[in-house]
Scaffold this active site. Structure first.
Site, PDB file in Angstrom:
ATOM      1  N   CYS A   2       0.843  -1.201  -0.019  1.00 30.81           N
ATOM      2  CA  CYS A   2       0.063  -0.267  -0.140  1.00 30.81           C
ATOM      3  C   CYS A   2       0.891   1.311   0.014  1.00 30.81           C
ATOM      4  O   CYS A   2       2.130   1.128   0.451  1.00 30.81           O
ATOM      5  CB  CYS A   2      -0.743   0.221   1.232  1.00 30.81           C
ATOM      6  SG  CYS A   2      -1.624  -1.410   1.551  1.00 30.81           S
ATOM      7  N   ARG A  27       2.798   0.740  -5.442  1.00 26.84           N
ATOM      8  CA  ARG A  27       2.902  -0.130  -4.356  1.00 26.84           C
ATOM      9  C   ARG A  27       1.460  -0.898  -4.042  1.00 26.84           C
ATOM     10  O   ARG A  27       1.263  -1.707  -3.214  1.00 26.84           O
ATOM     11  CB  ARG A  27       3.072   0.574  -3.139  1.00 26.84           C
ATOM     12  CG  ARG A  27       4.157   1.639  -3.106  1.00 26.84           C
ATOM     13  CD  ARG A  27       4.234   2.541  -1.864  1.00 26.84           C
ATOM     14  NE  ARG A  27       4.498   1.817  -0.637  1.00 26.84           N
ATOM     15  CZ  ARG A  27       5.491   1.194  -0.198  1.00 26.84           C
ATOM     16  NH1 ARG A  27       6.590   1.560  -0.792  1.00 26.84           N
ATOM     17  NH2 ARG A  27       5.555   0.740   0.933  1.00 26.84           N
ATOM     18  N   TRP A  75      -3.090  -2.455  -1.428  1.00 29.10           N
ATOM     19  CA  TRP A  75      -2.887  -3.658  -2.144  1.00 29.10           C
ATOM     20  C   TRP A  75      -3.426  -4.713  -0.941  1.00 29.10           C
ATOM     21  O   TRP A  75      -2.570  -4.562   0.101  1.00 29.10           O
ATOM     22  CB  TRP A  75      -1.390  -3.915  -2.201  1.00 29.10           C
ATOM     23  CG  TRP A  75      -1.079  -5.367  -2.863  1.00 29.10           C
ATOM     24  CD1 TRP A  75      -0.832  -5.563  -4.251  1.00 29.10           C
ATOM     25  CD2 TRP A  75      -0.415  -6.436  -2.286  1.00 29.10           C
ATOM     26  NE1 TRP A  75      -0.904  -6.797  -4.258  1.00 29.10           N
ATOM     27  CE2 TRP A  75      -0.241  -7.466  -3.234  1.00 29.10           C
ATOM     28  CE3 TRP A  75       0.052  -6.867  -0.986  1.00 29.10           C
ATOM     29  CZ2 TRP A  75       0.091  -8.547  -3.164  1.00 29.10           C
ATOM     30  CZ3 TRP A  75       0.351  -8.117  -0.787  1.00 29.10           C
ATOM     31  CH2 TRP A  75       0.500  -8.971  -2.004  1.00 29.10           C
ATOM     32  N   ASN A 101      -0.197   1.276   6.246  1.00 31.13           N
ATOM     33  CA  ASN A 101       0.623   0.437   5.171  1.00 31.13           C
ATOM     34  C   ASN A 101       1.299  -0.643   6.121  1.00 31.13           C
ATOM     35  O   ASN A 101       2.071  -0.276   6.918  1.00 31.13           O
ATOM     36  CB  ASN A 101       1.382   1.351   4.552  1.00 31.13           C
ATOM     37  CG  ASN A 101       2.542   0.428   3.613  1.00 31.13           C
ATOM     38  OD1 ASN A 101       2.057  -0.734   3.250  1.00 31.13           O
ATOM     39  ND2 ASN A 101       3.883   0.884   3.698  1.00 31.13           N
ATOM     40  N   GLY A 102       0.862  -1.985   5.929  1.00 31.35           N
ATOM     41  CA  GLY A 102       1.552  -2.743   6.813  1.00 31.35           C
ATOM     42  C   GLY A 102       0.633  -3.852   7.228  1.00 31.35           C
ATOM     43  O   GLY A 102      -0.730  -3.985   6.738  1.00 31.35           O
ATOM     44  N   GLU A 488      14.717 -14.865 -15.851  1.00 30.57           N
ATOM     45  CA  GLU A 488      14.193 -13.229 -15.848  1.00 30.57           C
ATOM     46  C   GLU A 488      13.335 -13.069 -17.032  1.00 30.57           C
ATOM     47  O   GLU A 488      12.279 -12.616 -16.839  1.00 30.57           O
ATOM     48  CB  GLU A 488      15.385 -12.316 -15.797  1.00 30.57           C
ATOM     49  CG  GLU A 488      15.027 -10.996 -16.018  1.00 30.57           C
ATOM     50  CD  GLU A 488      14.331 -10.354 -14.834  1.00 30.57           C
ATOM     51  OE1 GLU A 488      13.947 -11.091 -13.881  1.00 30.57           O
ATOM     52  OE2 GLU A 488      13.741  -9.248 -14.784  1.00 30.57           O
ATOM     53  N   LYS A 492       9.408 -11.881 -16.642  1.00 34.96           N
ATOM     54  CA  LYS A 492       8.850 -10.778 -17.227  1.00 34.96           C
ATOM     55  C   LYS A 492       7.525 -11.170 -17.979  1.00 34.96           C
ATOM     56  O   LYS A 492       6.547 -10.428 -18.008  1.00 34.96           O
ATOM     57  CB  LYS A 492       9.828 -10.113 -18.205  1.00 34.96           C
ATOM     58  CG  LYS A 492      10.779  -9.337 -17.561  1.00 34.96           C
ATOM     59  CD  LYS A 492      10.559  -7.929 -17.277  1.00 34.96           C
ATOM     60  CE  LYS A 492      10.451  -8.181 -15.345  1.00 34.96           C
ATOM     61  NZ  LYS A 492      11.354  -8.360 -14.604  1.00 34.96           N
ATOM     62  N   GLU A 495       4.648 -12.046 -15.569  1.00 33.00           N
ATOM     63  CA  GLU A 495       3.996 -11.150 -14.687  1.00 33.00           C
ATOM     64  C   GLU A 495       3.075 -10.026 -15.366  1.00 33.00           C
ATOM     65  O   GLU A 495       2.192  -9.457 -14.860  1.00 33.00           O
ATOM     66  CB  GLU A 495       5.159 -10.542 -13.908  1.00 33.00           C
ATOM     67  CG  GLU A 495       5.924  -9.514 -14.342  1.00 33.00           C
ATOM     68  CD  GLU A 495       6.878  -9.174 -13.580  1.00 33.00           C
ATOM     69  OE1 GLU A 495       6.840  -8.911 -12.403  1.00 33.00           O
ATOM     70  OE2 GLU A 495       8.205  -8.810 -13.981  1.00 33.00           O
ATOM     71  N   HIS A 511      15.583 -33.201 -18.995  1.00 34.04           N
ATOM     72  CA  HIS A 511      15.092 -33.888 -17.840  1.00 34.04           C
ATOM     73  C   HIS A 511      13.749 -33.955 -17.347  1.00 34.04           C
ATOM     74  O   HIS A 511      13.351 -33.806 -16.208  1.00 34.04           O
ATOM     75  CB  HIS A 511      16.125 -33.668 -16.725  1.00 34.04           C
ATOM     76  CG  HIS A 511      17.553 -34.043 -16.761  1.00 34.04           C
ATOM     77  ND1 HIS A 511      18.031 -35.267 -16.655  1.00 34.04           N
ATOM     78  CD2 HIS A 511      18.697 -33.291 -17.279  1.00 34.04           C
ATOM     79  CE1 HIS A 511      19.399 -35.124 -16.991  1.00 34.04           C
ATOM     80  NE2 HIS A 511      19.690 -33.927 -17.486  1.00 34.04           N
ATOM     81  N   LYS A 610       4.456  -3.054  -6.813  1.00 38.54           N
ATOM     82  CA  LYS A 610       5.948  -3.015  -6.997  1.00 38.54           C
ATOM     83  C   LYS A 610       7.072  -3.225  -5.899  1.00 38.54           C
ATOM     84  O   LYS A 610       8.124  -3.855  -5.948  1.00 38.54           O
ATOM     85  CB  LYS A 610       6.303  -1.274  -7.471  1.00 38.54           C
ATOM     86  CG  LYS A 610       7.631  -0.953  -7.559  1.00 38.54           C
ATOM     87  CD  LYS A 610       8.014  -1.398  -8.963  1.00 38.54           C
ATOM     88  CE  LYS A 610       9.711  -1.135  -9.343  1.00 38.54           C
ATOM     89  NZ  LYS A 610       9.988  -1.948 -10.568  1.00 38.54           N
TER      90      LYS A 610
END
Ligand code: F6R
Length: 615
Positions: A2, A27, A75, A101-102, A488, A492, A495, A511, A610
């Protein structure tokens, strides 16, 4: 997670709060709310959805003169992203208003106690429980707001960055921090508050970053005082000067922050190298490394702790440091490390890598390592962030603000820092001659302009994206330095485009993953000329004989892979250790254009934020 913003001064705060929240949407962005107040009253508007919807809702309300405000972009952790659960929350008697926030971990036992004392709750959030706890303490102990907040926070387990307003004291705001970041901007007769400093960049350059267990009372035209929540001691305020400017955090003509940040990579890497790469003198200058040279020389091993993209950068770091400096390196997910009772030696160096410097798991893991005697070295982008302050030493990537949720320039600049570290450690340990070092430095210096040349023509990547944007799955393969890049690239894509993607070391394909390959499976293979080239050509043959579609990232002038692949993207030919910086670029573009073609919101992908400041 948040984002929170607040203002107290003489201006009407609506614009300040809304623009500030927009900058903090990285956030979280599943609901938003605002409180605007003057000496007589306050008004709250909340919406399920983004800050833009909040702004639309506000435009339908009559404007009254206000001078205090607070806002929140959420969030969700406790409670669905509904209007009811959006912040600000109001206490039961209607006097107190809070943005938080938390996470309040002991909220259910606190809620039970408050319910027994007659409290009822309008939302499912832990934050409303905290607010009613503050009200309850005020009522029972007759305390002023600041003291009541302090007593309440002493009973709380969890994390908070918060702002509280009391309509009985309409000219002050109380702010506090534990675990979740909180910045206070100081201007003439006014204070700004933000989860970071971006909401008030154009209003003031003076900022105080609250430390854990600190709180402050903000009053117009009055000096602020910071207190320790546990000890009640006054704390001297450390005012810092902000270096970022507004232009850095705006889109600058690009359609999305992610695209802007991809294109910013040459400049970002130049900034990472500036003052550290002394090509003419044949030297690398990393002051934190110079200061702690003995620690690094005598390190038994290096542990790298990080999450997500930063963890991928850490893996590249492992390849670089082990092969150049011959120091053993382990890379771990911070979230695993912190809960598995790890063995830490006093002569370990623990490197924490984090763009935001606020990732809860990375921060907690580093604290554990520090408590057990390890030396902590931070690689962060955001100056003043928690990890950089916790670290015993460290270095900033200087990539500039990264707003797009999908990390791009943070990754390539983190790799650049690892390259500098590895080369300098190799020199210190006598693993690299002056002449060898000099050659690498020349090559490194040219990287930004080579990236610039690459960025001039990426139309063929758009065309490839058009061919594969409807795929359901995608495989990314790489070897050596480019195995982490494969991870990576897959991250990308998933997401921002929501296509399922996996990254693998190319030889591991046999494998298991090879079973997935058929004519519908695009396989992105990083096949740079100097890295296990023949072996990767064999891997490509294996994919081809199973009809997989091959998109190959090759070095300029490649012939063998070109003859086999369905599509090729050429990157500049370089020493293998520098290829991750180049091979990452086409994968960023591919993910970006595929996501655009699928109509996805690349800057704010669903369910993501983020900065992950909750575990
Ligand atoms: C992916 C991404 C995340 C972050 C991760 C760690 O594009 O951005 O995986 O890398 O949340 O964040 P920092 O680097 O801020 O610790």
């Amino acid at each position: 997670m948040c984002g929170i913003v607040a203002y107290i001064g003489e201006e009407h705060p609506e614009k300040i709060i809304i623009e500030g929240l927009q900058r903090l949407e990285y956030r979280g962005y599943d609901s938003a709310g605002i409180m605007l107040a003057n000496s007589d009253s306050y008004d709250i508007t909340k919406v399920a959805g983004k800050v833009e919807s909040l702004s639309n809702a506000l435009s339908e309300k009559p404007a009254a003169k206000m001078h205090i405000g607070m806002g929140h972009t959420r969030w969700a952790t406790h409670g669905k992203p509904t209007q009811n659960n959006a912040h600000p929350h109001v206490s039961q008697n209607g006097d107190l208003v809070l943005v938080h926030n938390g996470i309040i971990e002991n909220y259910s036992s606190l809620k039970e106690e408050l319910t027994n004392r007659g409290y009822s709750f309008q939302s499912d959030t832990d934050s409303e429980v905290l607010l009613n706890l503050i009200e309850d303490i005020q009522n029972r102990e007759g305390l002023k707001l600041g003291k009541a907040v302090q007593v309440a926070l002493q009973q709380v387990i969890g994390a908070y960055g918060l702002v509280v307003y009391d309509r009985k004291k309409p000219n002050e705001l109380v702010v506090a921090r534990l675990g979740s970041p909180l910045a206070i901007g100081i201007a003439e007769g006014a204070y700004f508050v933000g989860s970071d400093a971006t909401p008030f960049l154009e209003h003031t350059r003076k900022v105080i970053y609250l430390e854990d267990y600190e709180m402050a009372i903000l009053r117009t035209h009055k000096d602020l005082q910071i207190r320790n929540i546990k000890t009640d001691h006054k704390v001297a305020a450390y005012v810092e000067e902000l270096k970022w400017n507004l232009e850095n955090i705006q889109k600058g003509g690009y359609e999305h922050f992610m695209l802007k940040e991809i294109y910013e990579q040459p400049e970002a890497i130049r900034n990472t190298l500036r003052g550290r790469l002394l090509t003419k003198e044949g030297k690398i200058q990393i002051s934190a490394l110079n200061q702690h040279r003995d620690k690094f020389s005598n390190a038994r091993r290096i542990l790298i702790l990080a999450c997500g993209t930063s963890w991928h950068a850490g893996l590249v770091g492992e390849y670089l440091i082990e092969s150049f400096a011959r120091i053993p390196v382990e890379v771990e997910y911070a979230s695993e490390f912190r809960y598995r009772d790890p063995i830490i030696y006093k002569d370990d160096i623990v490197i924490g890598v984090s763009q935001s410097g606020e990732t809860a798991d990375t921060l907690a893991a580093l604290k554990i390592a520090q408590e057990q005697g390890a030396f902590i070295f931070g690689i962060c982008n955001v100056v003043g962030a928690s990890i950089s302050r916790l670290a015993d030493a460290g270095t900033f990537t200087h990539a500039g603000p990264e707003i797009g949720v999908a990390s791009t320039k943070a990754f390539t600049t983190q790799i650049t820092v690892f390259t500098l570290l590895a080369l300098e450690l190799a020199r210190i340990k006598g693993q690299l001659s002056d002449a060898e070092l000099r050659n690498y430095l020349f090559e490194l210096e040219n990287i930004p302009q080579e990236i610039e040349a690459f960025l001039e023509d990426i139309d063929h990547i758009k065309t490839i994206a058009e061919s594969y944007h409807t795929a359901d799955n995608c495989l990314y393969l790489g070897r050596g330095y480019n195995f982490p890049v494969a991870l990576e690239g897959a991250l990308k894509l998933k997401e921002i485009s929501y296509i399922h993607a996996e990254g693998y070391p190319a030889a591991e394909m046999k494998h298991g993953p090879i079973a997935l390959i058929d004519e519908n499976m695009p396989v992105i293979v990083i096949a740079t000329r100097k890295g296990h080239y023949e072996k990767i050509v064999s891997n490509i043959e294996e994919i081809k004989s199973r009809k997989g579609k091959i998109i190959a990232i090759v070095s300029e002038g490649d012939e063998a892979v070109k003859a086999l692949a369905d599509h090729v993207i050429e990157i500049p030919l370089s020493s293998e250790c520098f290829t991750p910086i180049f091979s990452t670029l086409p994968l960023q573009f591919l993910a970006y254009y595929i996501a655009i073609l699928r109509g996805c919101n690349v800057d704010q992908p669903r369910n993501l934020a983020k900065s992950v400041t909750v575990e």
